[in-house]
Design a protein around this motif. Structure first.
Motif, PDB file in Angstrom:
ATOM      1  N   ALA A 136       0.848  -1.190   0.000  1.00  0.00           N
ATOM      2  CA  ALA A 136       0.000   0.000   0.000  1.00  0.00           C
ATOM      3  C   ALA A 136       0.880   1.235   0.000  1.00  0.00           C
ATOM      4  O   ALA A 136       2.036   1.198   0.429  1.00  0.00           O
ATOM      5  CB  ALA A 136      -0.903   0.008   1.235  1.00  0.00           C
ATOM      6  N   CYS A 137       0.322   2.307  -0.511  1.00  0.00           N
ATOM      7  CA  CYS A 137       1.004   3.595  -0.463  1.00  0.00           C
ATOM      8  C   CYS A 137      -0.048   4.684  -0.549  1.00  0.00           C
ATOM      9  O   CYS A 137      -1.203   4.418  -0.838  1.00  0.00           O
ATOM     10  CB  CYS A 137       2.029   3.720  -1.592  1.00  0.00           C
ATOM     11  SG  CYS A 137       1.324   3.701  -3.236  1.00  0.00           S
ATOM     12  N   ASN A 138       0.375   5.912  -0.292  1.00  0.00           N
ATOM     13  CA  ASN A 138      -0.562   7.015  -0.401  1.00  0.00           C
ATOM     14  C   ASN A 138      -0.129   7.948  -1.531  1.00  0.00           C
ATOM     15  O   ASN A 138       0.893   7.728  -2.181  1.00  0.00           O
ATOM     16  CB  ASN A 138      -0.710   7.749   0.926  1.00  0.00           C
ATOM     17  CG  ASN A 138       0.541   8.462   1.356  1.00  0.00           C
ATOM     18  OD1 ASN A 138       1.568   8.419   0.676  1.00  0.00           O
ATOM     19  ND2 ASN A 138       0.480   9.145   2.478  1.00  0.00           N
ATOM     20  N   GLU A 139      -0.916   8.997  -1.738  1.00  0.00           N
ATOM     21  CA  GLU A 139      -0.627   9.939  -2.820  1.00  0.00           C
ATOM     22  C   GLU A 139       0.741  10.584  -2.675  1.00  0.00           C
ATOM     23  O   GLU A 139       1.443  10.800  -3.651  1.00  0.00           O
ATOM     24  CB  GLU A 139      -1.695  11.041  -2.844  1.00  0.00           C
ATOM     25  CG  GLU A 139      -2.618  10.959  -4.016  1.00  0.00           C
ATOM     26  CD  GLU A 139      -3.582  12.131  -4.022  1.00  0.00           C
ATOM     27  OE1 GLU A 139      -3.154  13.262  -4.317  1.00  0.00           O
ATOM     28  OE2 GLU A 139      -4.764  11.872  -3.738  1.00  0.00           O
ATOM     29  N   GLY A 140       1.121  10.885  -1.432  1.00  0.00           N
ATOM     30  CA  GLY A 140       2.433  11.497  -1.186  1.00  0.00           C
ATOM     31  C   GLY A 140       3.569  10.604  -1.665  1.00  0.00           C
ATOM     32  O   GLY A 140       4.530  11.080  -2.278  1.00  0.00           O
ATOM     33  N   ALA A 141       3.458   9.317  -1.434  1.00  0.00           N
ATOM     34  CA  ALA A 141       4.485   8.383  -1.891  1.00  0.00           C
ATOM     35  C   ALA A 141       4.480   8.305  -3.411  1.00  0.00           C
ATOM     36  O   ALA A 141       5.535   8.289  -4.047  1.00  0.00           O
ATOM     37  CB  ALA A 141       4.257   6.998  -1.283  1.00  0.00           C
ATOM     38  N   GLY A 142       3.295   8.269  -3.998  1.00  0.00           N
ATOM     39  CA  GLY A 142       3.201   8.234  -5.452  1.00  0.00           C
ATOM     40  C   GLY A 142       3.842   9.471  -6.073  1.00  0.00           C
ATOM     41  O   GLY A 142       4.599   9.372  -7.045  1.00  0.00           O
ATOM     42  N   SER A 151      -0.064   1.617  -9.618  1.00  0.00           N
ATOM     43  CA  SER A 151       1.027   0.967 -10.357  1.00  0.00           C
ATOM     44  C   SER A 151       2.182   0.571  -9.444  1.00  0.00           C
ATOM     45  O   SER A 151       2.986  -0.282  -9.801  1.00  0.00           O
ATOM     46  CB  SER A 151       1.534   1.871 -11.484  1.00  0.00           C
ATOM     47  OG  SER A 151       2.229   2.982 -10.955  1.00  0.00           O
ATOM     48  N   LEU A 152       2.269   1.173  -8.266  1.00  0.00           N
ATOM     49  CA  LEU A 152       3.337   0.822  -7.323  1.00  0.00           C
ATOM     50  C   LEU A 152       3.036  -0.469  -6.561  1.00  0.00           C
ATOM     51  O   LEU A 152       3.945  -1.210  -6.212  1.00  0.00           O
ATOM     52  CB  LEU A 152       3.561   1.961  -6.319  1.00  0.00           C
ATOM     53  CG  LEU A 152       4.213   3.221  -6.884  1.00  0.00           C
ATOM     54  CD1 LEU A 152       4.148   4.348  -5.874  1.00  0.00           C
ATOM     55  CD2 LEU A 152       5.650   2.937  -7.279  1.00  0.00           C
ATOM     56  N   ARG A 153       1.754  -0.748  -6.317  1.00  0.00           N
ATOM     57  CA  ARG A 153       1.382  -1.953  -5.562  1.00  0.00           C
ATOM     58  C   ARG A 153       1.873  -3.200  -6.288  1.00  0.00           C
ATOM     59  O   ARG A 153       1.701  -3.357  -7.472  1.00  0.00           O
ATOM     60  CB  ARG A 153      -0.124  -2.017  -5.356  1.00  0.00           C
ATOM     61  CG  ARG A 153      -0.597  -0.986  -4.377  1.00  0.00           C
ATOM     62  CD  ARG A 153      -2.054  -1.186  -4.006  1.00  0.00           C
ATOM     63  NE  ARG A 153      -2.469  -0.123  -3.126  1.00  0.00           N
ATOM     64  CZ  ARG A 153      -3.301   0.857  -3.478  1.00  0.00           C
ATOM     65  NH1 ARG A 153      -3.822   0.884  -4.679  1.00  0.00           N
ATOM     66  NH2 ARG A 153      -3.615   1.799  -2.616  1.00  0.00           N
ATOM     67  N   GLY A 154       2.512  -4.084  -5.532  1.00  0.00           N
ATOM     68  CA  GLY A 154       3.035  -5.324  -6.084  1.00  0.00           C
ATOM     69  C   GLY A 154       4.464  -5.205  -6.602  1.00  0.00           C
ATOM     70  O   GLY A 154       5.092  -6.208  -6.914  1.00  0.00           O
ATOM     71  N   GLN A 155       4.978  -3.986  -6.704  1.00  0.00           N
ATOM     72  CA  GLN A 155       6.351  -3.775  -7.158  1.00  0.00           C
ATOM     73  C   GLN A 155       7.318  -3.974  -5.994  1.00  0.00           C
ATOM     74  O   GLN A 155       6.970  -3.760  -4.839  1.00  0.00           O
ATOM     75  CB  GLN A 155       6.531  -2.341  -7.693  1.00  0.00           C
ATOM     76  CG  GLN A 155       5.652  -2.005  -8.870  1.00  0.00           C
ATOM     77  CD  GLN A 155       6.069  -2.750 -10.111  1.00  0.00           C
ATOM     78  OE1 GLN A 155       7.245  -2.911 -10.384  1.00  0.00           O
ATOM     79  NE2 GLN A 155       5.087  -3.210 -10.867  1.00  0.00           N
ATOM     80  N   ARG A 156       8.529  -4.338  -6.293  1.00  0.00           N
ATOM     81  CA  ARG A 156       9.569  -4.418  -5.259  1.00  0.00           C
ATOM     82  C   ARG A 156      10.175  -3.033  -5.078  1.00  0.00           C
ATOM     83  O   ARG A 156      10.472  -2.351  -6.056  1.00  0.00           O
ATOM     84  CB  ARG A 156      10.659  -5.406  -5.655  1.00  0.00           C
ATOM     85  CG  ARG A 156      10.162  -6.833  -5.675  1.00  0.00           C
ATOM     86  CD  ARG A 156      11.332  -7.814  -5.650  1.00  0.00           C
ATOM     87  NE  ARG A 156      10.841  -9.168  -5.576  1.00  0.00           N
ATOM     88  CZ  ARG A 156      10.442  -9.757  -4.446  1.00  0.00           C
ATOM     89  NH1 ARG A 156      10.495  -9.115  -3.320  1.00  0.00           N
ATOM     90  NH2 ARG A 156      10.003 -10.996  -4.466  1.00  0.00           N
ATOM     91  N   VAL A 157      10.339  -2.634  -3.828  1.00  0.00           N
ATOM     92  CA  VAL A 157      10.882  -1.305  -3.515  1.00  0.00           C
ATOM     93  C   VAL A 157      12.238  -1.126  -4.190  1.00  0.00           C
ATOM     94  O   VAL A 157      12.493  -0.102  -4.828  1.00  0.00           O
ATOM     95  CB  VAL A 157      10.997  -1.095  -1.985  1.00  0.00           C
ATOM     96  CG1 VAL A 157      11.714   0.200  -1.671  1.00  0.00           C
ATOM     97  CG2 VAL A 157       9.626  -1.132  -1.336  1.00  0.00           C
ATOM     98  N   ALA A 158      13.110  -2.123  -4.093  1.00  0.00           N
ATOM     99  CA  ALA A 158      14.461  -2.014  -4.658  1.00  0.00           C
ATOM    100  C   ALA A 158      14.429  -1.774  -6.160  1.00  0.00           C
ATOM    101  O   ALA A 158      15.258  -1.038  -6.701  1.00  0.00           O
ATOM    102  CB  ALA A 158      15.268  -3.266  -4.342  1.00  0.00           C
ATOM    103  N   ALA A 159      13.450  -2.363  -6.854  1.00  0.00           N
ATOM    104  CA  ALA A 159      13.368  -2.215  -8.312  1.00  0.00           C
ATOM    105  C   ALA A 159      13.042  -0.786  -8.727  1.00  0.00           C
ATOM    106  O   ALA A 159      13.374  -0.365  -9.831  1.00  0.00           O
ATOM    107  CB  ALA A 159      12.326  -3.169  -8.880  1.00  0.00           C
TER     108      ALA A 159
END
Length: 170
Positions: A136-142, A151-159
């Motif tokens: 999960a993330c919020n608008e600020g992170a996006g 589009s960020l959900r399911g992605q690896r942070v390192a990638a």
């Protein structure tokens, strides 16, 4: 069938689609050969109705050819039982699917809770698994990462930072 489940029946594929639309069953048991549209096509249309909701499908059929099994699984089926049906096997498969549905429901509830916590947060907020997959993330992170949260959900942070400068906090 004496297994302790409530059932709703349909006599053809079109009726099955309408009953799914009005009753929203947890699990579908679909005969492959039906009047009108077959079970594969009915399942495909039901998948379209369900959207993102998970509706498990078990096909029942006398068709034992490998191509039929593959077509059923490709159409969105989760299991395939040959006729005549062994009620004990069907019951065990239903219980396994019910357990999976319960896990899925808990995950959906956890995701909703994460979104309730993250969405109103003024700062960038990202929640991820122990191995770095974003849950999960919020608008600020996006905004900070230059992507929309979906589009960020399911992605690896390192990638997200491969070959890029790591963003600095504001």
């Amino acid at each position: 069938a004496g297994l302790g489940f409530e059932s709703i029946t349909a006599t053809n594929g079109h009726e099955a689609i309408e009953k799914v639309r009005s009753h929203k069953p947890d699990i579908l048991i679909v005969d492959v050969v039906m009047p009108g549209i077959d079970g594969f096509e009915a399942t495909s249309r039901i998948r379209d109705l369900a959207g993102d909701a998970w509706v498990p499908v078990i096909y029942l059929t006398a068709m034992q050819q490998r191509a039929s099994v593959l077509a059923g699984l490709a159409a969105g089926g989760h299991d395939y039982l040959m006729k005549p049906i062994d009620l004990e096997v069907l019951e065990l498969k239903l219980h396994a699917i019910i357990n999976a549905l319960e896990v899925n429901n808990r995950l959906m509830a956890a995701e909703a809770l994460l979104n309730m916590v993250f969405d109103p947060c003024e700062n960038a907020a990202v929640g991820f698994t122990g191995d770095g997959v974003i849950l999960a993330c919020n608008e600020g992170a996006g905004h900070l990462l230059g992507r929309d949260c979906q589009s960020l959900r399911g992605q690896r942070v390192a990638a997200l930072f491969t070959g890029k400068d790591v963003p600095r906090t504001r």
